[in-house]
Design a protein around this motif. Structure first.
Motif, PDB file in Angstrom:
ATOM      1  N   ASP A   1      44.785  43.610  43.195  1.00 17.79           N
ATOM      2  CA  ASP A   1      43.544  44.379  43.144  1.00 17.79           C
ATOM      3  C   ASP A   1      42.334  43.597  43.635  1.00 17.79           C
ATOM      4  OD1 ASP A   1      44.985  46.452  42.041  1.00 17.79           O
ATOM      5  OD2 ASP A   1      44.421  45.984  39.975  1.00 17.79           O
ATOM      6  N   THR A   2      42.379  42.261  43.566  1.00 17.13           N
ATOM      7  CA  THR A   2      41.195  41.445  43.779  1.00 17.13           C
ATOM      8  C   THR A   2      41.217  40.627  45.059  1.00 17.13           C
ATOM      9  OG1 THR A   2      40.981  41.244  41.376  1.00 17.13           O
ATOM     10  CG2 THR A   2      39.689  39.711  42.714  1.00 17.13           C
ATOM     11  N   LEU A   3      42.353  40.051  45.385  1.00 17.68           N
ATOM     12  CA  LEU A   3      42.411  39.147  46.534  1.00 17.68           C
ATOM     13  C   LEU A   3      42.165  39.901  47.840  1.00 17.68           C
ATOM     14  CD1 LEU A   3      45.423  36.818  45.644  1.00 17.68           C
ATOM     15  CD2 LEU A   3      42.982  36.499  45.184  1.00 17.68           C
ATOM     16  N   LEU A   4      41.649  39.186  48.814  1.00 14.40           N
ATOM     17  CA  LEU A   4      41.313  39.815  50.093  1.00 14.40           C
ATOM     18  C   LEU A   4      42.528  40.411  50.782  1.00 14.40           C
ATOM     19  CD1 LEU A   4      38.804  37.171  51.518  1.00 14.40           C
ATOM     20  CD2 LEU A   4      38.309  39.244  50.205  1.00 14.40           C
ATOM     21  N   LEU A   5      43.702  39.824  50.558  1.00  9.08           N
ATOM     22  CA  LEU A   5      44.916  40.326  51.201  1.00  9.08           C
ATOM     23  C   LEU A   5      45.679  41.311  50.331  1.00  9.08           C
ATOM     24  CD1 LEU A   5      46.174  37.145  53.064  1.00  9.08           C
ATOM     25  CD2 LEU A   5      44.613  38.948  53.820  1.00  9.08           C
ATOM     26  N   ASN A   6      45.124  41.636  49.160  1.00  7.71           N
ATOM     27  CA  ASN A   6      45.647  42.712  48.300  1.00  7.71           C
ATOM     28  C   ASN A   6      47.105  42.534  47.890  1.00  7.71           C
ATOM     29  OD1 ASN A   6      43.708  44.685  50.430  1.00  7.71           O
ATOM     30  ND2 ASN A   6      43.186  44.299  48.305  1.00  7.71           N
ATOM     31  N   ARG A   7      47.511  41.312  47.645  1.00  6.80           N
ATOM     32  CA  ARG A   7      48.870  41.087  47.155  1.00  6.80           C
ATOM     33  C   ARG A   7      48.981  39.691  46.571  1.00  6.80           C
ATOM     34  NH1 ARG A   7      52.081  37.756  50.419  1.00  6.80           N
ATOM     35  NH2 ARG A   7      51.420  37.486  52.581  1.00  6.80           N
ATOM     36  N   VAL A   8      50.002  39.512  45.745  1.00  7.58           N
ATOM     37  CA  VAL A   8      50.371  38.188  45.285  1.00  7.58           C
ATOM     38  C   VAL A   8      51.057  37.469  46.439  1.00  7.58           C
ATOM     39  CG1 VAL A   8      52.652  38.869  44.439  1.00  7.58           C
ATOM     40  CG2 VAL A   8      51.475  36.958  43.366  1.00  7.58           C
ATOM     41  N   GLY A   9      50.993  36.150  46.454  1.00  9.08           N
ATOM     42  CA  GLY A   9      51.642  35.391  47.512  1.00  9.08           C
ATOM     43  C   GLY A   9      53.139  35.284  47.302  1.00  9.08           C
ATOM     44  N   HIS A  10      53.855  34.934  48.365  1.00 14.41           N
ATOM     45  CA  HIS A  10      55.300  34.747  48.312  1.00 14.41           C
ATOM     46  C   HIS A  10      55.641  33.310  48.705  1.00 14.41           C
ATOM     47  CE1 HIS A  10      55.635  39.015  47.749  1.00 14.41           C
ATOM     48  NE2 HIS A  10      55.077  39.267  48.928  1.00 14.41           N
ATOM     49  N   PRO A  11      56.756  32.782  48.214  1.00 15.10           N
ATOM     50  CA  PRO A  11      57.130  31.418  48.573  1.00 15.10           C
ATOM     51  C   PRO A  11      57.172  31.176  50.083  1.00 15.10           C
ATOM     52  CG  PRO A  11      58.522  32.191  46.792  1.00 15.10           C
ATOM     53  CD  PRO A  11      57.708  33.378  47.245  1.00 15.10           C
ATOM     54  N   GLU A  12      57.563  32.192  50.840  1.00 10.53           N
ATOM     55  CA  GLU A  12      57.644  32.049  52.291  1.00 10.53           C
ATOM     56  C   GLU A  12      56.273  31.766  52.910  1.00 10.53           C
ATOM     57  OE1 GLU A  12      58.763  34.571  50.506  1.00 10.53           O
ATOM     58  OE2 GLU A  12      60.943  34.627  50.784  1.00 10.53           O
ATOM     59  N   ASP A  13      55.213  32.311  52.297  1.00  7.72           N
ATOM     60  CA  ASP A  13      53.862  32.063  52.798  1.00  7.72           C
ATOM     61  C   ASP A  13      53.527  30.576  52.727  1.00  7.72           C
ATOM     62  OD1 ASP A  13      53.321  34.856  53.130  1.00  7.72           O
ATOM     63  OD2 ASP A  13      52.875  34.999  50.982  1.00  7.72           O
ATOM     64  N   VAL A  14      53.882  29.961  51.614  1.00  5.19           N
ATOM     65  CA  VAL A  14      53.562  28.551  51.401  1.00  5.19           C
ATOM     66  C   VAL A  14      54.485  27.666  52.229  1.00  5.19           C
ATOM     67  CG1 VAL A  14      53.230  26.768  49.651  1.00  5.19           C
ATOM     68  CG2 VAL A  14      52.818  29.165  49.074  1.00  5.19           C
ATOM     69  N   ALA A  15      55.733  28.071  52.375  1.00  3.17           N
ATOM     70  CA  ALA A  15      56.688  27.292  53.163  1.00  3.17           C
ATOM     71  C   ALA A  15      56.192  27.089  54.590  1.00  3.17           C
ATOM     72  CB  ALA A  15      58.046  27.985  53.167  1.00  3.17           C
ATOM     73  N   LEU A  16      55.584  28.116  55.173  1.00  7.52           N
ATOM     74  CA  LEU A  16      55.057  27.987  56.525  1.00  7.52           C
ATOM     75  C   LEU A  16      53.971  26.922  56.593  1.00  7.52           C
ATOM     76  CD1 LEU A  16      54.868  31.741  57.636  1.00  7.52           C
ATOM     77  CD2 LEU A  16      56.521  30.001  58.372  1.00  7.52           C
ATOM     78  N   GLY A  17      53.207  26.777  55.502  1.00  3.92           N
ATOM     79  CA  GLY A  17      52.198  25.734  55.454  1.00  3.92           C
ATOM     80  C   GLY A  17      52.821  24.351  55.484  1.00  3.92           C
ATOM     81  N   PHE A  18      53.895  24.155  54.721  1.00  6.17           N
ATOM     82  CA  PHE A  18      54.573  22.862  54.729  1.00  6.17           C
ATOM     83  C   PHE A  18      55.170  22.554  56.099  1.00  6.17           C
ATOM     84  CE2 PHE A  18      54.787  23.170  49.980  1.00  6.17           C
ATOM     85  CZ  PHE A  18      54.194  21.943  49.715  1.00  6.17           C
ATOM     86  N   VAL A  19      55.756  23.564  56.737  1.00  2.00           N
ATOM     87  CA  VAL A  19      56.323  23.352  58.069  1.00  2.00           C
ATOM     88  C   VAL A  19      55.228  22.929  59.042  1.00  2.00           C
ATOM     89  CG1 VAL A  19      57.373  24.519  60.047  1.00  2.00           C
ATOM     90  CG2 VAL A  19      58.320  24.848  57.751  1.00  2.00           C
ATOM     91  N   TYR A  20      54.083  23.598  58.967  1.00  2.00           N
ATOM     92  CA  TYR A  20      52.964  23.214  59.837  1.00  2.00           C
ATOM     93  C   TYR A  20      52.537  21.769  59.609  1.00  2.00           C
ATOM     94  CZ  TYR A  20      48.108  22.405  61.010  1.00  2.00           C
ATOM     95  OH  TYR A  20      46.949  21.828  61.458  1.00  2.00           O
ATOM     96  N   LEU A  21      52.389  21.378  58.339  1.00  2.00           N
ATOM     97  CA  LEU A  21      51.936  20.020  58.041  1.00  2.00           C
ATOM     98  C   LEU A  21      52.928  18.974  58.524  1.00  2.00           C
ATOM     99  CD1 LEU A  21      50.421  20.465  54.466  1.00  2.00           C
ATOM    100  CD2 LEU A  21      49.178  20.092  56.612  1.00  2.00           C
TER     101      LEU A  21
END
Length: 247
Positions: free
Chosen positions: A207-227
């Motif tokens: 209801d509150t976040l700009l992307l209107n959803r809870v995050g998923h593990p896959e979202d964060v995994a892409l960050g680790f791959v980038y780093l």
């Protein structure tokens, strides 16, 4: 001919050790890195979860049961595992969220043993085995900057990790040291919450976040791959929060 930077910007053939890699964000990171051609080593304290994760990861993936709350176990693991390219630390357990007046300090110290001191020990004992061009990647959280009521321990741990990343980046250069800072992510780490509280947290995110959803593990995994793949950023805390800091 590829220049040096380009040759490093790949995970193909790189050995990636993921501490906390059997479930949640760590497991998704293992999947994402494996899809990029990395050779994966997952570590957690539960052999059953390791076996299940290995059944879903490419053939040749290694898995080890190690109690990451114990310094000597971490030291022994790295002495046995040999050289590698990238270290990812996502190990964590379910946090109990209480106001400070209701917090058992002795019990709270145990959360730091795994989430902070475990990460610290992993870096200490893993560094001698990291290949040139490798990296260290830790896990923070938005609670360090934007805590909710009852989040004193969680906020303390997240803030400590962000500071540790900056200090290690200076001390260990040219090894790159960064962290991902997730917002509310749908993993089993919230299972210690009362079901109604957990549902309320996820509804708040939707209801509150700009992307209107809870995050998923896959979202964060892409960050680790980038780093791991980038070659010129260090001392950074990469926020992946669905817009938490802006609302």
């Amino acid at each position: 001919m590829k220049n040096q930077s380009e040759s490093k910007s790949t995970l193909n053939g790189k050995r990636v050790i993921i501490l906390g890699g059997s479930t949640g964000i760590g497991f998704s990171t293992a999947q994402a890195a494996a899809a990029e051609g990395a050779k994966i080593v997952i570590v957690s304290g539960n052999q059953g979860r390791i076996d299940k994760a290995l059944s879903q990861l490419p053939e040749g993936t290694e898995g080890y049961a190690v109690d990451l709350a114990q310094e000597e176990n971490i030291k022994s693991f790295f002495q046995q595992i040999g050289n590698f390219d990238h270290l990812v630390y996502t190990a964590a357990e379910n946090l109990n969220l209480n106001n400070i007046g209701e917090t058992d300090i002795d019990a709270a110290r145990k959360f730091l043993n795994l989430r902070y001191w475990g990460a610290y020990a992993a870096v200490k004992y893993g560094i001698p085995f990291i290949n040139e061009g490798g990296s260290v990647n830790l896990t923070g959280g938005t609670a360090g900057t934007r805590p909710a009521k009852g989040w004193t321990i969680a906020s303390s741990i997240c803030g400590a990790i962000e500071g540790l990343v900056r200090a290690l980046a200076v001390e260990l250069a040219p090894i790159r040291v960064n962290a991902v800072v997730p917002g509310v992510i749908d993993t089993n780490l919230w299972d210690s919450l009362d079901p109604a509280a957990k549902e309320g947290l996820y509804n708040w995110a939707a209801d509150t976040l700009l992307l209107n959803r809870v995050g998923h593990p896959e979202d964060v995994a892409l960050g680790f791959v980038y780093l791991m793949k980038q070659s010129f950023g260090t001392g950074q805390n990469l926020v992946i929060d669905g817009g938490t800091f802006l609302v």
